[in-house]
Design a protein around this motif. Structure first.
Motif, PDB file in Angstrom:
ATOM      1  N   PHE A  79       0.854  -1.181   0.000  1.00 14.87           N
ATOM      2  CA  PHE A  79       0.000   0.000   0.000  1.00 14.87           C
ATOM      3  C   PHE A  79       0.895   1.237   0.000  1.00 14.87           C
ATOM      4  CE2 PHE A  79      -2.703  -3.364   1.423  1.00 14.87           C
ATOM      5  CZ  PHE A  79      -3.953  -3.063   0.904  1.00 14.87           C
ATOM      6  N   GLU A  80       1.883   1.211  -0.905  1.00 18.30           N
ATOM      7  CA  GLU A  80       2.911   2.248  -0.824  1.00 18.30           C
ATOM      8  C   GLU A  80       2.438   3.623  -1.288  1.00 18.30           C
ATOM      9  OE1 GLU A  80       3.154  -0.562  -2.748  1.00 18.30           O
ATOM     10  OE2 GLU A  80       4.353  -0.194  -4.541  1.00 18.30           O
ATOM     11  N   VAL A  90      -0.410   4.979  -0.402  1.00 14.76           N
ATOM     12  CA  VAL A  90      -1.389   5.544   0.541  1.00 14.76           C
ATOM     13  C   VAL A  90      -0.818   6.825   1.136  1.00 14.76           C
ATOM     14  CG1 VAL A  90      -2.557   5.176   2.739  1.00 14.76           C
ATOM     15  CG2 VAL A  90      -2.396   3.306   1.089  1.00 14.76           C
ATOM     16  N   ARG A  91      -1.591   7.895   1.048  1.00 17.36           N
ATOM     17  CA  ARG A  91      -1.091   9.175   1.568  1.00 17.36           C
ATOM     18  C   ARG A  91      -1.703   9.512   2.927  1.00 17.36           C
ATOM     19  NH1 ARG A  91      -4.607  12.446  -3.028  1.00 17.36           N
ATOM     20  NH2 ARG A  91      -6.571  11.958  -2.023  1.00 17.36           N
ATOM     21  N   ALA A  92      -2.809   8.854   3.259  1.00 17.57           N
ATOM     22  CA  ALA A  92      -3.392   9.148   4.575  1.00 17.57           C
ATOM     23  C   ALA A  92      -4.196   7.965   5.090  1.00 17.57           C
ATOM     24  CB  ALA A  92      -4.301  10.368   4.480  1.00 17.57           C
ATOM     25  N   PHE A  93      -4.126   7.787   6.385  1.00 13.84           N
ATOM     26  CA  PHE A  93      -4.930   6.777   7.058  1.00 13.84           C
ATOM     27  C   PHE A  93      -5.943   7.522   7.928  1.00 13.84           C
ATOM     28  CE2 PHE A  93      -6.158   3.573  10.052  1.00 13.84           C
ATOM     29  CZ  PHE A  93      -6.078   2.380   9.333  1.00 13.84           C
ATOM     30  N   HIS A  94      -7.184   7.460   7.544  1.00 15.06           N
ATOM     31  CA  HIS A  94      -8.211   8.246   8.240  1.00 15.06           C
ATOM     32  C   HIS A  94      -8.906   7.391   9.285  1.00 15.06           C
ATOM     33  CE1 HIS A  94      -7.862  11.205   4.961  1.00 15.06           C
ATOM     34  NE2 HIS A  94      -7.804  10.153   4.176  1.00 15.06           N
ATOM     35  N   LEU A 101      -6.860   5.358   3.130  1.00  9.74           N
ATOM     36  CA  LEU A 101      -7.493   4.269   3.864  1.00  9.74           C
ATOM     37  C   LEU A 101      -8.426   4.877   4.900  1.00  9.74           C
ATOM     38  CD1 LEU A 101      -4.314   2.041   4.286  1.00  9.74           C
ATOM     39  CD2 LEU A 101      -6.343   1.443   2.947  1.00  9.74           C
ATOM     40  N   ARG A 140      -0.553  14.131  11.158  1.00 12.03           N
ATOM     41  CA  ARG A 140       0.145  13.804   9.934  1.00 12.03           C
ATOM     42  C   ARG A 140       1.306  14.764   9.771  1.00 12.03           C
ATOM     43  NH1 ARG A 140      -3.398  13.967   4.823  1.00 12.03           N
ATOM     44  NH2 ARG A 140      -5.132  14.101   6.275  1.00 12.03           N
ATOM     45  N   PRO A 195       4.549  10.289   2.379  1.00 10.22           N
ATOM     46  CA  PRO A 195       3.743  10.757   3.505  1.00 10.22           C
ATOM     47  C   PRO A 195       4.042   9.917   4.739  1.00 10.22           C
ATOM     48  CG  PRO A 195       2.375   9.728   1.793  1.00 10.22           C
ATOM     49  CD  PRO A 195       3.779   9.673   1.312  1.00 10.22           C
ATOM     50  N   PRO A 199       1.378   5.790   6.129  1.00  7.38           N
ATOM     51  CA  PRO A 199      -0.024   5.452   6.389  1.00  7.38           C
ATOM     52  C   PRO A 199      -0.436   4.086   5.856  1.00  7.38           C
ATOM     53  CG  PRO A 199       0.154   7.521   5.146  1.00  7.38           C
ATOM     54  CD  PRO A 199       1.545   7.026   5.352  1.00  7.38           C
ATOM     55  N   GLY A 200       0.304   3.558   4.885  1.00  4.77           N
ATOM     56  CA  GLY A 200      -0.063   2.245   4.336  1.00  4.77           C
ATOM     57  C   GLY A 200       0.742   1.108   4.935  1.00  4.77           C
TER      58      GLY A 200
END
Lengths: 287, 952
Positions: A2-3, A5-9, A48, B3, B10, B29-30
């Protein structure tokens, strides 16, 4: 995996979660237990959205109905004494057969259904229990019979909405239920699974019948033809043969690395028969 | 959670508690939690499959076991995580950990951290759990070593605070023959960093192979410019960049009997998964992206997938290169052929009253070591190539890599850390060459590992075979002639091709005395995953065929299957002459049977399963569940006679302890423990006085490695010899100190003892100090050891099954293994070998098969669809060690590592026949096959026997 992915919400409200999931900038992906998601290389996913903080992990009674939040884990369902005692515990039984203990501690009921695997273990018990799904959209909430929720392999009618709840109407009283699963080994995806429920009058005549079949069609299905054969007839060996054969005609199984279509058809017949026999035994009726 | 946007990738902050301590980490994040935990040094969290099937990465999340490969790190925000590192209190082990150590619940130790955590969590909630409940709770932990009996027993014992299992019998020895805990068990139960991957070297790159998508193709052009241009990529290698040196990857003594048909990288690919190119980059993600940017134009060739048509006229030639050597007939895809005979089988058949013949088929089986292949290479301060690798064969790896990369052996240092299971799969130089090449190309440390998916088809597997067995008998059941003809597929390369198949003949046929024995075998190339060494090494195939046929014959002759076997079995004093014909790719040596406990194995096994009652039990024909029991016998060897050898050095420390250096490679089965026991026994010290260092080509002397059931007898023999010499030298120093002649002294329990007056003693430590500082002599002795025979262990296996005749499902209810392994030097570990092999054997019988599609792609390259058994699938196991005394083995020992894998296949097939009267001659016997056969029988009376009949 999941490289990108810029944010995990981790939204705290359902509306925020839905907004994030429908955000047009990037590709958002919902995370609940993660046990199916982590298997997919999500190379296009940019966001995500974790839905496990929305207060959707609950099992509660609502009159005769039972409401189960979508992020309730399989372990919680399997261990709920309420679910264990509802409908001969078929939903608890199915949840307990869903992968290993480690998987069940993460996997959620909503995830098992929304992933829409034709082999989803919890789908068949919920189908015979006439469960509905509650879908929350950006503006409105809809309630849909589970039969209409599954539209194909890994496809559902959820569209832009979030599966938030399962509603099981109170099971028919004096009904016996059974869940049968066939796997190659003890911890396995279903090669075939079957859930059934019947009610018999004093003359062993069937007054209520439900049969659902998993892993034998593009989606978990109800065996309406077999149910129809049962209704109003006296449950005996002859009827068992006819019903299990009918069920095996209602399916559309595939050949894959796990089993051939022909074998799935035979197993369907055997498991339907065994499910109905178990129901009869639970009603203390000899056939 | 905030963040932060410090750089282009990121990142975010994660706060959580790990093992009771607050942690604050920067993550992407991933990121998956498994990757983050390992990155942060929690090496007890193991990477086994990354698909949530194996349980090696289990952690406790708020007290509940979960697979850390299935959860995003960000989900752990504000949660409490327990890893195995947090279970013990200082040196005080948790009861589960202590019990696993004490009860032999640990073998390779790779699955152990997960088992510790799940057991701890389960017992806390269910303090009086039953065995069945524990098996269910642990069913998400795949273990390929133990067969689960001992781990489950250990967890049950932890619950009841039971004490250690006593040794089997009274002993004449202090240390050998006792159930000593594994010397490395504590580090496994506490998750200490002991495996190849449990280190991080600054600047380490991640190496990755581009696998061929085609089963058979020529590389017309390959453009790596886009991959090389990707930031973070340090090297991209194709066949154009590396030396072309024909070799075999088989880890065998030089000169290897396997053909030299393999290249570091080649312009032709021969199976789906064959190497096309290799990259080294700063991360796994970049390496994977680089692979996607390599542009290859293939000339796709028709693949040869069916071994039975691999030599047909006009079939494409797989090895059409000019420089390969040792191939029997490349034009017809024949890697090797074997034709050996004792006596004259044709005469034997003419003399026979009855002749029986049938055909049997066995599948490709994969090793499924919980630790996939992994190698880390770097250049040390002297620019020597260091190879830290998960291998069974450190010294062969050194030689092979030297040859392939064209650097002197002297410039290579191979380190074998703890290994997460081998089973023969790591008797192969597999990643070391390409990883080393990337290090040489980049001057950087490089790590390469197979994912679980890759491991299935890019590593090795058991040879699939088609076997025809023809046996001639006298009326009374005496075997006169036995002729086995085998066709085997070696896959795309000939690694172990002639030797595995040679074993199918040499270990199997001589089990029964017969004047006329013949073994014929063709081993063909196919464009399929490469076969290789696998526990049993050709025997599981051969015994499946032979032991099935014997069972069929017993029925025809109306003899009890045990009786027919007893009438013909090889006995003590016999000589197996076939082994003289079938050596390791050359002439071998005859085997004289100096010890044989087979009769007792059969008698005790039969009693344990209840043979007499159950064979004649009346059955309820109406029930859909039918029961049956079956038997099978087998033998193996102990080392390759005249070829395997090992050595050891024993050095006295000034405190009276000893260092033992041996080149042998403990792969988890317990070699280091057994060798330490041999050293301690021989030196007269307690086990804690032995520090054993093994499997390091710089620091330990030569040993061929861990294979061919050789470690106890060969490496153990070397340790014993070296220890005897060291003890003698030691006593030379002690004698003047104690004023007693050397021959009147002995060492025992850390004391030098005057044999004439046992109260007259001196601590070994005192003598050691004297030797070091007064006498100024280093007690250090070395010895080499080999034998010119290969004493066979024997095994009788009994299976009880239940067949569900409506679904075809076969459940094994009870499996009894009675094994003669000579003197068991550590009975608990020996039983563990039997039980682990039994689990692999049951899997081979009922489930395991690498399924390929019509293009040669593996369809079930994952633990979801390649089924290995869980704790919940295992039957009751009864393991009986039948003691004999083997004159050639150290302290009377023979081997135990392989033999028990041979019999579950035929014993289960024979039990199924007993249950339902249907003979299965192909493995695996899947539920679907059983049901189909039941239906076929219902529709037509099947001819059940291909019998070349002769009038009685």
């Amino acid at each position: 995996m999941f490289e990108h992915v810029r944010a995990f919400h981790q939204p705290r409200t359902i509306s925020e979660a839905i907004r994030l999931l429908n955000h047009r900038d990037g590709v958002a992906c919902l995370v609940a237990g993660g046990t199916d998601l982590a298997l997919r290389a999500g190379r296009t996913v940019t966001d995500l959205v974790d839905v496990t903080h929305l207060g959707l992990a609950y099992i509660k009674r609502d009159g005769r109905a039972i409401r189960i939040g979508a992020t309730t884990t399989m372990s919680a369902i399997e261990q709920s004494s309420f679910i264990q005692h509802m409908a001969n515990g078929i939903l608890a039984h199915a949840a307990a057969s869903c992968g290993s203990a480690q998987t069940r501690n993460l996997a959620t009921l909503g995830g098992n259904l929304a992933n829409a695997s034709p082999a989803a273990d919890t789908a068949t018990p919920l189908l015979v229990l006439d469960a509905d799904v509650v879908l929350q959209g950006l503006r409105a909430k809809r309630r849909l019979p589970l039969t209409e929720f599954f539209t194909g392999p890994h496809k559902t009618a959820a569209n832009a909405s979030l599966l938030v709840e399962l509603v099981i109407p109170g099971p028919e009283p004096r009904t016996a239920w059974s869940f049968q699963k066939f796997g190659r080994t003890e911890v396995d995806i279903s090669i075939v699974n079957v859930a059934a429920g019947i009610k018999l009058d004093r003359a062993n005549r069937v007054t209520f019948a439900r049969i659902a079949l998993g892993a034998v069609a593009p989606r978990p299905i109800r065996a309406h033809g077999a149910e129809f054969l049962l209704e109003g007839r006296v449950l005996d060996q002859h009827l068992l043969d006819a019903v299990s054969e009918e069920a095996a005609q209602e399916i559309d199984p595939i050949d894959d690395v796990r089993a051939s279509a022909a074998y799935r058809r035979e197993l369907t017949q055997v498991l339907v028969r065994r499910a109905l026999l178990e129901c009869a035994a639970r009603l203390e009726r000899a056939l | 959670m905030k963040r932060s946007g410090r750089n282009s990738t990121p990142s975010m902050q994660l706060s959580l508690r790990v093992n009771g301590e607050a942690r604050e980490w920067t993550i992407a994040p991933g990121d998956l939690l498994l990757d983050v935990l390992r990155r942060e040094g929690y090496y007890g969290v193991k990477r086994g499959c990354e698909t949530g099937e194996c349980g090696a990465c289990t952690i406790l999340l708020d007290g509940k076991p979960v697979n850390s490969c299935m959860i995003f790190a960000a989900q752990a925000e504000d949660r409490e995580i327990t890893t195995v590192e947090g279970v013990a209190h200082g040196d005080q082990l948790h009861p589960v950990q202590q019990s696993l150590v004490d009860h032999g619940g640990v073998q390779c130790g790779f699955c152990t951290p997960g088992i510790v955590l799940s057991s701890k969590a389960y017992l806390e909630e269910h303090p009086n759990a039953s065995e069945d409940e524990i098996r269910t709770a642990l069913s998400g932990h795949l273990c390929r070593c133990t067969g689960y009996s001992k781990p489950v027993e250990a967890v049950l014992a932890a619950e009841h605070a039971a004490t250690r299992k006593p040794s089997h019998a009274a002993h004449s020895h202090d240390i050998v023959g006792h159930n000593e805990p594994k010397v490395d068990a504590v580090k496994f139960v506490t998750g200490r960093p002991a495996f190849t991957d449990d280190i991080h070297i600054p600047g380490m790159l991640y190496g990755k192979i581009l696998p061929s998508p085609h089963a058979h193709a020529r590389i017309r052009s390959i453009d790596v410019s886009k991959a090389r241009a990707l930031p973070g990529v340090h090297a991209v290698l194709t066949y154009k960049d590396v030396p072309r040196v024909p070799h075999t990857t088989a880890g065998q003594a030089w000169p290897e009997p396997s053909p030299y048909d393999t290249y570091l990288l080649d312009s032709k690919v021969r199976f789906v998964g064959d190497r096309v190119a290799a990259v080294a980059a700063e991360s796994r993600e970049i390496a994977e992206e680089a692979l996607r940017r390599i542009q290859v134009e293939y000339e796709v060739l028709p693949p040869v997938l069916d071994m039975e048509h691999a030599s047909d006229p006009g079939v494409p030639v797989i090895h059409d290169e000019k420089d390969s050597t040792g191939i029997h007939d490349a034009r017809h895809n024949v890697a090797s052929v074997i034709h050996k005979q004792i006596g004259d089988v044709e005469q034997g058949f003419r003399d026979s009253d009855l002749i029986f013949e049938n055909e049997y088929r066995t599948p490709r089986q994969h090793h499924c070591s919980l630790e996939p292949h992994i190698t880390i290479t770097w250049l040390d301060e002297d620019k020597r190539l260091v190879i830290r690798t998960s291998t069974q064969i450190p010294f062969h790896v050194r030689r092979q890599v030297g040859m392939i990369l064209q650097i002197p052996v002297q410039r290579i240092h191979v380190i074998k850390p703890r290994i997460g299971g081998g089973f023969g799969g790591k008797q192969e130089m597999l990643l070391e060459d390409i990883c080393g090449a990337l290090t040489l190309a980049t001057n950087r440390p490089v790590k390469m590992e197979y994912t679980r998916h890759e491991e299935f088809f890019m590593a090795r597997s058991r040879h699939a075979q088609v076997l025809r067995v023809k046996m001639g008998f006298r009326k009374d059941g005496t075997i006169l002639a036995n002729h086995m003809s085998v066709l085997a597929s070696t896959g795309a390369y000939g690694s172990h091709s002639s030797t595995v198949q040679g074993n199918t003949g040499s270990k199997v046929l001589p089990l029964y005395r017969a004047p006329h024995l013949k073994f014929d075998c063709d081993i063909v190339y196919t464009n399929t995953p490469v076969s290789g060494a696998f526990r049993g090494y050709g025997c599981p195939q051969g015994f499946f065929a032979q032991e099935s046929l014997i069972d069929e014959v017993a029925e025809k002759l109306r003899l009890d299957p045990i009786e027919l076997r007893l009438k013909n079995l090889i006995r003590q004093g016999d000589t197996d002459e076939l082994s003289a014909q079938l050596g390791e790719g050359r002439k071998g040596l005859p085997r004289l049977i100096r010890s044989c406990g087979m009769d007792e194995c059969l008698a005790r096994g039969a009693a344990a399963i209840g043979w007499k009652q159950k064979r004649s039990a009346r059955r309820d024909k109406k029930s859909p569940f039918q029961h049956g029991i079956g038997v099978a016998c087998s033998m193996q060897g102990s080392s390759i006679a005249g070829i395997d050898w090992g050595s050891a050095t024993v050095t006295l420390n000034e405190d009276g302890s000893y260092r033992v250096h041996t080149g042998c490679a403990d792969v988890g089965a317990g070699a280091d423990t057994v060798l330490s026991q041999i050293a301690a026994e021989t030196l007269g010290v307690t086990l804690d006085k032995i520090t054993l260092l093994s499997g390091d080509t710089d620091y330990t002397p030569f040993d061929v490695g861990a294979y061919a059931s050789s470690t106890t007898i060969i490496s153990g023999g070397a340790v014993k010899k070296a220890a005897e010499k060291a003890r003698a030298s030691f006593l030379e120093v002690a004698a003047p100190l104690m004023k007693v002649p050397v021959e009147k002294l002995t060492c025992r329990n850390n004391l030098v003892i005057d044999l004439d007056d046992e109260r007259h003693t001196m601590p070994i430590a005192e003598v050691a100090r004297h030797a070091t500082y007064k006498a100024k002599v280093q007690i250090i002795e070395s010895a080499s050891h080999f034998i010119t025979d290969s004493p066979p262990p024997f095994c009788a296996t009994f299976a009880e099954v239940e067949v569900d005749t409506e679904t075809g499902k076969v459940r094994v209810l009870h499996l009894v293994n009675a094994v003669d392994c000579g003197v068991a030097l550590n009975p608990n570990l020996a039983e563990g070998q039997v039980e682990g092999a039994a689990a692999q054997g049951i899997g081979y019988a009922l489930h395991e098969n690498m399924q390929l599609d019509e293009n040669g792609r593996m369809l079930n390259a994952n633990f979801l669809d390649y089924k290995i058994l869980s704790s919940k699938d295992m039957p009751k196991l009864t393991t009986i060690l039948v003691p004999t005394e083997e004159p050639l083995g150290p302290y009377g020992a023979k081997s135990i590592g392989e033999i028990a894998i041979n019999n579950p296949g035929p014993a289960i097939a024979n039990a199924i026949y007993h249950a339902i009267g249907i003979r299965f001659r192909q493995l695996p016997i899947r539920s679907e096959d059983v049901l189909r056969a039941i239906h076929e029988r219902e529709s037509a009376a099947q001819p059940n026997f291909a019998e070349v009949s002769k009038s009685l």
